[in-house]
Design an enzyme around this catalytic site. Structure first.
Site, mmCIF file in Angstrom:
data_model
loop_
_atom_site.group_PDB
_atom_site.id
_atom_site.type_symbol
_atom_site.label_atom_id
_atom_site.label_comp_id
_atom_site.label_asym_id
_atom_site.label_seq_id
_atom_site.Cartn_x
_atom_site.Cartn_y
_atom_site.Cartn_z
ATOM 1 N N SER A 169 0.837 -1.180 0.000
ATOM 2 C CA SER A 169 0.000 0.000 0.000
ATOM 3 C C SER A 169 0.888 1.253 0.000
ATOM 4 C CB SER A 169 -0.959 -0.043 1.195
ATOM 5 O OG SER A 169 -2.044 0.821 1.012
ATOM 6 N N ASP A 415 -8.643 -6.212 -4.967
ATOM 7 C CA ASP A 415 -8.241 -5.062 -4.176
ATOM 8 C C ASP A 415 -8.755 -3.772 -4.803
ATOM 9 O OD1 ASP A 415 -7.035 -3.285 -2.503
ATOM 10 O OD2 ASP A 415 -4.980 -3.717 -3.131
ATOM 11 N N HIS A 463 -5.777 -7.127 -0.809
ATOM 12 C CA HIS A 463 -4.774 -6.087 -0.540
ATOM 13 C C HIS A 463 -3.431 -6.691 -0.133
ATOM 14 C CE1 HIS A 463 -3.970 -1.876 -0.152
ATOM 15 N NE2 HIS A 463 -3.719 -1.915 1.138
#
Length: 504
Positions: A169, A415, A463
């Site tokens: 991320s 995601d 994710h």
């Protein structure tokens, strides 16, 4: 990103965060046992890397975790996790792939905590005052990591050990930037679920919540309809100002009394769906809260279990906010904080730090419109961001992006951050030619300095799933992705080692 960018930083238990070692026993895909001991240490870090007049030689204590269990001293590579918006332990405990790879490649592993997060607060509880918070920038964080890498390599007699950076991320974005800004220190980067394009203001404002919606709609079109229907009923109750019924339907601790309270409730509910989509792993997790296996499927089953749509919506949100079942009511303003990140900033000091970053360098102008997504129309335009950030922090947002080279960009198709990152389609649109092999997509920028950019698309991946440790429930796509990543990292390490050996 938090990870949040993390949508909600629910704290791990205090006991877990205070332990000084972590033992993780698991038979991975490659058949070996990983039992690392991560030691918590503190590094004396420079406060301001770029202006000696501001803080002089001021320093602060930056936390990091380290294990040399697998390291071939003085020879094995260094795997360095560029910490993101939260306590470094929660990322270390959910990035088992680094440890599995370290066992294979005899690597030293370091997880560095980002300044202003976790326990790495430069000014303690005063860190978020103005002007002290002004030292919370991407540039300062990157310089922290560069200094830490340089000093630790010298202290540990590891001058000839290639460094590969990892991150998920926002942390994945930092890994990309490390490779760009400090190629003399970093041989390569694995950036998992890094929304590097959208956070630079290059994405569509409706993309994120459209993709969240798609995750639920792919389970069942009726699921989307049920969610839309529940929000429509909530809107009707708000228009008639039937706040008592809203309090009862959603088990709220306090009776809402204004349109702003309902707006906040909509944000809290939308955030629950965001988290379930982000963390739609095929097994239960304790990352950013406690979620069951396949939470999107569980959420849809909850939304479709009966005719009371408001009760179903409440109970679906409870999958995120009340996983233990201990809450007897929901406190709107303690469970969710509205900020400059519409996907959620989280809670506590970490949420304050992320709010500041979302106001300065990380552009998160996402909005829902109830047309391309299933949520109430909630805008967050560049103008609204500017107005909020000027009032909250006295700052004007600025853009930040640069060239990239020799980097792995991995994204899972489940995601909602994926379409804000680097994919095959976006690389092609940017004037890149490629070839595809199984789940691997290799790219070569036409005008680059012969450095490769690799995009890995993970079917059925949530994710930064590839950074997590091996699990029996892993889809074949992530097993293949990790193998590809491991092979590429091996190549980078060997190439860097040869280059180091050629230095005078």
């Amino acid at each position: 990103m938090a990870s949040a960018l993390l949508a909600l930083m629910l704290t791990i238990s205090a006991e877990l965060l205070q332990v000084l070692s972590y033992n993780h026993s698991k038979t991975g895909k490659h058949g070996f046992q990983t039992q690392p001991s991560l030691e918590e240490k503190y590094f004396t870090q420079t406060l301001d890397h770029f202006n000696l007049n501001s803080m002089g030689n001021g320093t602060y204590l930056q936390r990091y975790l380290i294990t040399d269990k697998y390291w071939k001293i003085g020879y094995g590579p260094i795997f360095f996790y560029t910490g993101n918006e939260g306590d470094i332990w929660q990322f270390a405990l959910n990035s088992g792939f680094l440890l599995e790879l370290a066992a294979l490649q005899e690597a030293l592993v370091i997880f560095a905590e980002h300044r202003y997060y976790g326990k790495s607060l430069p000014f303690g509880n005063d860190s978020f005052n103005i002007p002290e918070v002004g030292l919370l920038t991407v540039e300062q964080a990157l310089a922290d990591y560069a200094v830490m890498i340089s000093v630790l390599k010298r202290q540990m007699a590891a001058a000839d050990c290639p460094v590969v950076v990892f991150g998920g991320s926002y942390g994945g974005m930092l890994s990309v930037y490390m490779r760009i800004k400090y190629p003399n220190l970093v041989a390569g980067a694995l950036a998992a679920s890094a929304p590097i394009l959208s956070t630079a203001g290059l994405g569509e404002p409706t993309q994120f919540f459209r993709d969240v919606t798609a995750d639920f709609e792919n389970i069942s079109p009726e699921c989307r309809c049920a969610v839309e229907g529940a929000f429509h009923q909530l809107k009707e109750l708000c228009e008639s100002q039937d706040y008592s019924k809203i309090q009862s339907a959603f088990s709220l601790c306090k009776r809402p009394s204004s349109a702003q309270d309902i707006h906040h409730l909509n944000g809290l509910l939308r955030n629950a769906f965001t988290l379930m989509a982000m963390l739609d792993y095929p097994y239960s997790t304790h990352f950013m809260g406690n979620l069951p296996a396949n939470p999107v499927k569980v959420g849809c089953e909850t939304m479709l279990r009966g005719g009371d749509l408001l009760a179903n919506l409440r109970d679906t949100a409870a999958i995120v906010y009340n996983s233990t079942g201990l809450l007897t009511c929901f406190d709107l303003y303690s469970l969710y904080v509205e900020c400059a990140d519409p996907t959620g900033c989280g809670l506590g000091f970490d949420s304050v730090a992320w709010d500041y970053q979302a106001c300065t360098e990380i552009n998160l102008c996402y909005e829902s419109n109830n047309i391309t997504d299933m949520f109430p129309a909630m805008t967050f335009t560049e103008r609204e961001r500017l107005r909020y950030c000027s009032k909250r922090w006295g700052v004007i947002p600025r853009p930040a992006l640069s060239r990239a080279s020799n980097i792995i960009f991995s994204n899972g198709d489940l995601d909602p951050w994926a379409n804000g990152g680097v994919s095959a389609e976006k690389m092609r649109d940017l004037g890149v030619f490629y070839r595809q092999s199984f789940s691997r997509v290799f790219f070569q920028v036409r005008k680059s300095l012969s450095s490769s950019l690799i995009a890995i698309n993970i079917a059925g991946g949530a994710h930064h799933l590839d950074l997590r440790g091996s699990n029996d429930a892993d889809p074949a796509s992530v097993i293949e992705a990790r193998k590809t990543e491991a092979d590429l990292i091996t190549q980078w390490v060997e190439l860097e080692r040869k280059q180091i050996q050629q230095l005078p």
